[in-house]
Write an enzyme that holds these catalytic residues in place. Structure first.
Site, PDB file in Angstrom:
ATOM      1  N   GLU A   1      49.257  45.224   1.164  1.00  0.00           N
ATOM      2  CA  GLU A   1      49.155  46.460   1.319  1.00  0.00           C
ATOM      3  C   GLU A   1      48.838  47.823   0.478  1.00  0.00           C
ATOM      4  O   GLU A   1      49.717  48.725   0.469  1.00  0.00           O
ATOM      5  CB  GLU A   1      50.424  46.770   2.453  1.00  0.00           C
TER       6      GLU A   1
ATOM      7  N   GLU B   1      50.372  37.386  10.323  1.00  0.00           N
ATOM      8  CA  GLU B   1      51.340  38.465  10.896  1.00  0.00           C
ATOM      9  C   GLU B   1      50.966  38.762  12.387  1.00  0.00           C
ATOM     10  O   GLU B   1      50.584  39.885  12.689  1.00  0.00           O
ATOM     11  CB  GLU B   1      51.683  39.442   9.988  1.00  0.00           C
TER      12      GLU B   1
HETATM   13  O1  9MR Z   1      59.141  41.680   9.744  1.00  0.00           O
HETATM   14  C1  9MR Z   1      59.661  41.990   8.441  1.00  0.00           C
HETATM   15  C2  9MR Z   1      60.793  42.894   8.707  1.00  0.00           C
HETATM   16  O2  9MR Z   1      62.109  41.908   9.162  1.00  0.00           O
HETATM   17  C3  9MR Z   1      61.462  43.159   7.194  1.00  0.00           C
HETATM   18  O3  9MR Z   1      62.796  43.998   7.469  1.00  0.00           O
HETATM   19  C4  9MR Z   1      60.459  43.889   6.433  1.00  0.00           C
HETATM   20  C5  9MR Z   1      60.903  44.482   5.000  1.00  0.00           C
HETATM   21  O4  9MR Z   1      60.945  43.075   4.294  1.00  0.00           O
HETATM   22  O5  9MR Z   1      59.168  43.314   6.443  1.00  0.00           O
HETATM   23  C6  9MR Z   1      58.659  42.907   7.684  1.00  0.00           C
HETATM   24  O6  9MR Z   1      57.439  42.213   7.632  1.00  0.00           O
HETATM   25  C7  9MR Z   1      56.424  42.866   7.365  1.00  0.00           C
HETATM   26  C8  9MR Z   1      55.473  42.206   6.286  1.00  0.00           C
HETATM   27  O7  9MR Z   1      56.223  41.616   5.313  1.00  0.00           O
HETATM   28  C9  9MR Z   1      54.375  42.868   6.022  1.00  0.00           C
HETATM   29  N1  9MR Z   1      53.507  43.841   6.736  1.00  0.00           N
HETATM   30  C10 9MR Z   1      54.397  44.430   7.796  1.00  0.00           C
HETATM   31  C11 9MR Z   1      55.515  43.516   8.217  1.00  0.00           C
HETATM   32  C12 9MR Z   1      56.317  44.428   9.509  1.00  0.00           C
HETATM   33  O8  9MR Z   1      56.863  45.531   8.800  1.00  0.00           O
END
Ligand code: 9MR
Length: 441
Positions: free
Chosen positions: A247, A353
């Site tokens: 990202e 995802e």
């Molecule tokens: O689903 C993830 C959540 O449990 C965590 O708290 C967060 C921070 O580490 O990240 C979420 O996953 C993200 C992913 O790593 C990158 N794309 C967006 C996802 C949703 O925020």
């Protein structure tokens, strides 16, 4: 004998906790009245629906326990479902943890019905998908038990939901912590599953000591090189692939985000990070991962410009298109466009995802309706069909972002009820799961 003692202790504990919950004096400021209802599902005599009706408990954590001494699960929005293995007398306990005290309520239930359709009778996703890996996220504290059983059946690739990110693996300067990452990698390796490493560099999971780094830019870059080298080397041969940078493109402008990595390492920080990863493990597959690449063509173009630069230096193997989408969009044409751009560049395509919101407009208030479940099923089918049609050389994996609806990050993020995944909270497969299988037919 030992069992009886444990049981007695449990009953006493319940009585004691039950008494204390009647005493509201200690919680005079905000009295909690704990209460819940349980009923057996009409379609499955082993499936229980528990609905938290407590008042004054908003903002406090609430947990369910469906069997004596069983796993405690967080109470999500809406009713909670639980599937018993067979008939019997069970105790359902609701616990609410307020700062000053803990409230519990327990109800005895008799389960004497018959099982509904067996979700396990369906073909496993990983068996139906013969040409690519089917991925699922895990958290270290959910390894084992029912999660393990379901994940091992349907999936053959594992991604850590949050514990293989920099804020967890490198929490303070000079101190790495790979406890959770090791547990997740060992879990996958011992079951013969792939591990997709996610994510080495992400502005949203950067520890504060890195955000506030006090050294020179050269020292910062050396620190990042050490972090990537240490991490990638540790999992060499165990991790199949890494999201090196996640990202990096800013919404709206489609420029590079002004992250601490860009500020201190320059605009070519992405290529530098890829180079560090490649130096540490020349065989591991390296991905750039981002969201909204399907319907935002400007962002897609910006992503491919980054990717082309990496490709010209021989540093990248694939593109991760996060698939946080909804039942009503993006269109199949928009999804196909990111596939076509990736395939035409001879890169691997990762649908990373994947989750499909059933309630993006918040028009469902209490439950996933049958008609919406069918629309969601159709979207899962469409996404999987598109993935399955990718030429073999560009196929890699399709990763679903969460197992049970009540565990999805989307619930907190949007604050709406939603049911975006393949399993309900009782580990039953949903119509969405049928849609996934239909996409492979
Ligand atoms: O689903 C993830 C959540 O449990 C965590 O708290 C967060 C921070 O580490 O990240 C979420 O996953 C993200 C992913 O790593 C990158 N794309 C967006 C996802 C949703 O925020």
């Amino acid at each position: 004998m030992k069992k009886t003692k444990i049981y007695l202790a449990f009953v006493l504990a319940v009585i004691f906790a039950g008494c204390s919950s009647d005493d509201n004096s200690a919680a005079a400021e905000k009295p909690v009245v704990i209460n819940f209802e349980v009923s057996v599902s009409a379609g499955n005599g082993l499936r229980v629906i528990a609905d938290n009706k407590s008042t004054g408990a908003s903002g406090f954590e609430a947990y369910w326990q469906f069997t004596e001494g069983g796993e405690k699960v967080l109470d999500g929005p809406g009713p909670e479902y639980y599937l018993y293995d067979g008939p019997g007398e069970y105790q359902v306990t609701l616990t609410i943890e307020a700062p000053a005290k803990t409230y519990t309520d327990t109800k005895n239930i008799t389960i004497d019905g018959e099982a509904g359709p067996d979700p396990q009778a369906k073909k496993a996703l990983k068996e139906a998908a013969t040409t690519f890996s089917v991925g699922m996220i895990v958290q270290a504290n959910r390894l084992g038990g029912k999660h393990d059983e379901v994940i091992s059946k349907d999936f053959n690739s594992i991604t850590s939901e949050y514990e293989m990110k920099m804020n967890i693996m490198y929490p303070s300067e000079g101190n790495y912590n790979f406890d959770a990452a090791d547990a997740i990698v060992d879990f996958a390796v011992s079951r013969g599953m792939d591990v997709h490493g996610h994510a080495l560099i992400w502005h949203n999971a950067t520890p504060s000591w890195v955000e506030n780094f006090s050294g020179t830019d050269a020292e910062f870059e050396a620190m990042v090189e050490d972090y990537i080298t240490t991490t990638v080397t540790r999992y060499k041969g165990k991790v199949r692939s890494w999201d090196v940078v996640n990202e990096a493109i800013e919404d709206g402008s489609n420029n590079l985000r002004n992250s601490v990595f860009k500020q201190k390492m320059g605009d070519d920080f992405i290529a530098k990070c890829f180079q560090f990863a490649k130096n540490a493990d020349p065989d591991v597959l390296l991905f750039y991962n981002d969201y909204n690449l399907t319907f935002d063509s400007g962002k897609q173009n910006a992503m491919f410009a980054i990717v082309d630069d990496l490709k010209s230096q021989g540093l990248i193997d694939g593109v991760g298109a996060q698939m946080h989408i909804s039942y009503n969009g993006p269109s199949s044409t928009q999804i196909q466009s990111v596939v076509d751009g990736t395939v035409s560049r001879d890169l691997l395509m990762h649908f990373s995802e994947l989750d499909i919101r059933a309630n993006p407009d918040n028009d469902l208030t209490t439950a996933l309706t049958d008609s919406r479940a069918i629309e969601q099923q159709a979207k899962y089918k469409e996404v999987v069909e598109i993935y399955n049609a990718i030429p073999q050389d560009s196929k890699f994996a399709l990763t679903v972002w969460g197992l049970r609806d009540n565990e999805s990050w989307l619930l907190d993020f949007w604050g709406n009820p939603d049911w975006p995944l393949l399993y309900d909270s009782a580990f039953n497969t949903k119509k969405a799961h049928d849609g996934f299988l239909e996409g492979l037919e």
